[in-house]
Design a protein around this motif. Structure first.
Motif, PDB file in Angstrom:
ATOM      1  N   GLU A 103       0.827  -1.214   0.000  1.00 52.38           N
ATOM      2  CA  GLU A 103       0.000   0.000   0.000  1.00 52.38           C
ATOM      3  C   GLU A 103       0.858   1.260   0.000  1.00 52.38           C
ATOM      4  OE1 GLU A 103      -3.003  -0.141  -0.862  1.00 52.38           O
ATOM      5  OE2 GLU A 103      -3.228  -2.287  -0.550  1.00 52.38           O
ATOM      6  N   THR A 104       1.971   1.242   0.703  1.00 54.01           N
ATOM      7  CA  THR A 104       2.863   2.403   0.684  1.00 54.01           C
ATOM      8  C   THR A 104       3.357   2.661  -0.737  1.00 54.01           C
ATOM      9  OG1 THR A 104       3.551   2.084   2.975  1.00 54.01           O
ATOM     10  CG2 THR A 104       5.042   3.346   1.558  1.00 54.01           C
ATOM     11  N   ALA A 111      10.226   1.866  -3.254  1.00 49.84           N
ATOM     12  CA  ALA A 111       9.306   2.374  -2.231  1.00 49.84           C
ATOM     13  C   ALA A 111       9.033   1.295  -1.183  1.00 49.84           C
ATOM     14  CB  ALA A 111       8.003   2.841  -2.874  1.00 49.84           C
ATOM     15  N   GLU A 112       8.888   0.060  -1.621  1.00 52.20           N
ATOM     16  CA  GLU A 112       8.628  -1.030  -0.680  1.00 52.20           C
ATOM     17  C   GLU A 112       9.832  -1.299   0.221  1.00 52.20           C
ATOM     18  OE1 GLU A 112       5.380  -3.587  -3.233  1.00 52.20           O
ATOM     19  OE2 GLU A 112       7.493  -4.129  -3.402  1.00 52.20           O
ATOM     20  N   PRO A 148       7.262   1.338   5.802  1.00 53.52           N
ATOM     21  CA  PRO A 148       7.013   0.787   7.135  1.00 53.52           C
ATOM     22  C   PRO A 148       6.550  -0.666   7.021  1.00 53.52           C
ATOM     23  CG  PRO A 148       5.943   2.921   6.879  1.00 53.52           C
ATOM     24  CD  PRO A 148       6.443   2.510   5.518  1.00 53.52           C
ATOM     25  N   THR A 149       6.713  -1.415   8.105  1.00 53.74           N
ATOM     26  CA  THR A 149       6.290  -2.813   8.103  1.00 53.74           C
ATOM     27  C   THR A 149       4.976  -3.012   8.849  1.00 53.74           C
ATOM     28  OG1 THR A 149       7.556  -3.328  10.104  1.00 53.74           O
ATOM     29  CG2 THR A 149       8.672  -3.641   7.965  1.00 53.74           C
ATOM     30  N   ARG A 150       4.371  -1.916   9.261  1.00 56.19           N
ATOM     31  CA  ARG A 150       3.081  -1.925   9.945  1.00 56.19           C
ATOM     32  C   ARG A 150       2.203  -0.858   9.310  1.00 56.19           C
ATOM     33  NH1 ARG A 150       4.587  -6.059  11.210  1.00 56.19           N
ATOM     34  NH2 ARG A 150       5.065  -6.939  13.205  1.00 56.19           N
ATOM     35  N   PRO A 151       0.881  -0.991   9.422  1.00 59.64           N
ATOM     36  CA  PRO A 151       0.002   0.018   8.827  1.00 59.64           C
ATOM     37  C   PRO A 151       0.044   1.328   9.614  1.00 59.64           C
ATOM     38  CG  PRO A 151      -1.282  -1.549  10.088  1.00 59.64           C
ATOM     39  CD  PRO A 151       0.135  -2.056  10.095  1.00 59.64           C
ATOM     40  N   HIS A 152       0.040   2.415   8.894  1.00 61.64           N
ATOM     41  CA  HIS A 152      -0.005   3.753   9.482  1.00 61.64           C
ATOM     42  C   HIS A 152      -1.059   4.548   8.715  1.00 61.64           C
ATOM     43  CE1 HIS A 152       3.501   3.038  12.001  1.00 61.64           C
ATOM     44  NE2 HIS A 152       4.017   2.397  10.960  1.00 61.64           N
ATOM     45  N   THR A 188      -0.689   9.496   1.811  1.00 62.09           N
ATOM     46  CA  THR A 188      -0.458  10.159   0.537  1.00 62.09           C
ATOM     47  C   THR A 188       1.017  10.048   0.198  1.00 62.09           C
ATOM     48  OG1 THR A 188       0.025  12.272   1.584  1.00 62.09           O
ATOM     49  CG2 THR A 188      -2.287  11.826   1.027  1.00 62.09           C
ATOM     50  N   ALA A 189       1.357  10.353  -1.028  1.00 62.74           N
ATOM     51  CA  ALA A 189       2.764  10.323  -1.402  1.00 62.74           C
ATOM     52  C   ALA A 189       3.560  11.257  -0.499  1.00 62.74           C
ATOM     53  CB  ALA A 189       2.926  10.721  -2.872  1.00 62.74           C
TER      54      ALA A 189
END
Length: 192
Positions: A57-58, A151-152, A156-160, A165-166
């Motif tokens: 998603e990031t 980007a991946e 982050p490795t957890r949802p924020h 947004t970019a």
């Protein structure tokens, strides 16, 4: 059947859509593993799912959605809908992480999250990805696969949910990624 645990490496023809479609398939497999397993297998699969969803998603928020906004024909509304779906999924995921895989309600929560995430993926596959292929040159789509991987790598490795947004990901993402990776390193030995 291809080995989905093997990392997908960019081939000469792989583009960003191919990469994201492969990740959608892996996400679906991880949901099945989480739902169908118990104990350490479930915990490990859930950890893998959380990391993949956060990175995926990031990357979409930093690379794919901003590009999709530039496409002709009402792309802003389409992207806004996808971002809203992603925010809701991140909120649900954050709740599931806080409770853990053994918490009351996890089984129901993970099924609801799976349904929401897979519906979101189908909307991307049906509406966003075809528009990318229609309006963006093939060589640019191939170079975007590299941008998504970059980007991946720093995601982050957890949802924020607040960094959606970019600009938000670029501003807060590196710090959140460091915090998440330190948290992951500290937690891993205690789970053994």
């Amino acid at each position: 059947m291809p080995d989905t645990d093997a990392p997908t490496t960019p081939g000469p023809q792989e583009d960003v859509v191919d990469l994201l479609l492969a990740q959608h398939a892996r996400i679906e497999q991880l949901f099945l593993l989480v739902i169908g397993s118990t104990g350490e297998t479930r915990r490990d699969a859930f950890d893998d799912l959380v990391k993949l969803l956060a990175a995926h998603e990031t990357a979409e928020e930093e690379v794919v959605h901003p590009l999709a906004r530039t496409l002709p024909g009402g792309s802003d509304a389409m992207v806004d809908d996808r971002l809203d779906e992603e925010r809701q999924a991140k909120e649900t995921l954050k709740t599931l992480i806080a409770g853990g895989v053994d918490a009351d309600g996890f089984d129901v929560g993970i099924i609801l999250l799976r349904d929401a995430v897979l519906t979101h993926a189908r909307y991307e596959e049906r509406y966003e990805f075809p528009r990318l292929r229609q309006h963006v040159p093939a060589d640019r789509l191939r170079s975007l696969a590299t941008a998504v991987r970059a980007a991946e790598a720093t995601a982050p490795t957890r949802p924020h949910p607040s960094a959606q947004t970019a600009k938000g990901n670029l501003a807060a993402g590196p710090a959140l990624a460091v915090i998440d990776r330190v948290r992951d390193a500290v937690r891993k030995p205690s789970q053994s």
